[in-house]
Design a protein around this motif. Structure first.
Motif, PDB file in Angstrom:
ATOM      1  N   GLU A 150      46.476  60.165  16.627  1.00 34.01           N
ATOM      2  CA  GLU A 150      46.924  59.992  18.012  1.00 34.01           C
ATOM      3  C   GLU A 150      45.770  59.513  18.896  1.00 34.01           C
ATOM      4  OE1 GLU A 150      48.562  63.310  20.194  1.00 34.01           O
ATOM      5  OE2 GLU A 150      49.570  61.907  21.548  1.00 34.01           O
TER       6      GLU A 150
ATOM      7  N   ARG B 108      45.380  55.901  18.513  1.00 35.84           N
ATOM      8  CA  ARG B 108      46.425  55.152  19.219  1.00 35.84           C
ATOM      9  C   ARG B 108      45.989  54.851  20.669  1.00 35.84           C
ATOM     10  NH1 ARG B 108      48.460  53.952  23.120  1.00 35.84           N
ATOM     11  NH2 ARG B 108      50.626  53.813  23.777  1.00 35.84           N
TER      12      ARG B 108
ATOM     13  N   LYS C 172      47.296  45.959  19.779  1.00 36.13           N
ATOM     14  CA  LYS C 172      47.448  46.988  18.740  1.00 36.13           C
ATOM     15  C   LYS C 172      47.716  46.373  17.364  1.00 36.13           C
ATOM     16  CE  LYS C 172      48.610  50.671  21.901  1.00 36.13           C
ATOM     17  NZ  LYS C 172      47.830  49.985  22.927  1.00 36.13           N
TER      18      LYS C 172
END
Ligand SMILES: Cc1cc2nc3c(=O)[nH]c(=O)nc-3n(C[C@H](O)[C@H](O)[C@H](O)COP(=O)(O)O)c2cc1C
Length: 179
Positions: free
Chosen positions: A33, A36, A45
């Motif tokens: 996470e 991310r 991304k």
């Protein structure tokens, strides 16, 4: 100046001696996470992450990775998704592609360190062999491993000790001047 973030940045070290203690799933998820939230060029991304935690696959990765000294319970393989590169019409040599990999790796390593885990990055591996081991589709290329585990208690050896470099050695103010 001190705060928890600066402390984490300064106390993280590459660890090559790890125990085989398994890592709690929620800790692996916390690392993913954090990655991310790593900034990416154009916010595109492009990275995909493959989490390897099966002993057989870990052994195979080690066999094709001369730079992987860790025997660790988890390896996160950072890949570039070239399908997104193609769809976004980015040139394949676009510099942010490699930079994003480094940013994701550093974010993962700091996140892991902040929750008591040890990490080590690895780039010395056969990309074609890793692709086979991980059954990667053609549009995903493996670019970097982040080995994750608990640090072994004994002092680590192996690689040469790094020299004491200060930020002043690396920095110029305003314009370049020979030191
Ligand atoms: C782009 C990159 C590639 C690296 N590749 C490897 C590698 O293949 N194997 C390895 O053991 N360490 C690798 N390292 C770790 C460096 O050797 C390590 O950062 C350096 O020894 C400094 O350690 P420190 O972060 O604990 O100060 C890599 C680091 C970076 C940034």
């Amino acid at each position: 100046m001190n705060n928890p973030v600066l402390d984490a940045i300064k106390t993280r070290r590459v660890i090559r001696d790890m125990t085989d203690q398994p890592i709690e799933t929620e800790k692996v998820e916390a690392i993913l996470e954090a990655a991310r939230w790593s900034p990416t060029g154009g916010n595109l991304k492009l990275n995909r992450f493959v989490v390897v935690n099966k002993p057989h696959t870990l052994r195979l990765l080690q066999m094709v990775s001369p730079g992987m000294f860790q025997r660790c319970p988890v390896v996160i393989v950072i890949c570039v998704d070239w399908e997104v590169v193609r769809l976004r019409e980015l040139p394949t040599h676009s510099r942010p592609i490699a930079m994003d990999v480094g940013g994701a790796a550093q974010t993962m390593m700091l996140a892991a360190h902040s929750i008591g885990l040890a990490t080590g990055p690895v780039t010395s591996f056969s990309r074609s062999a890793v692709s086979v081991v991980l059954n990667l589709p053609d549009h995903l290329s493996p670019e970097m491993f982040v080995c994750v585990g608990y640090a072994a208690p004994k002092p680590q050896g192996g690689m040469r000790a790094y020299e004491k470099v200060t930020w002043r050695d690396l920095t110029y103010w305003d314009r370049f001047e020979k030191k």
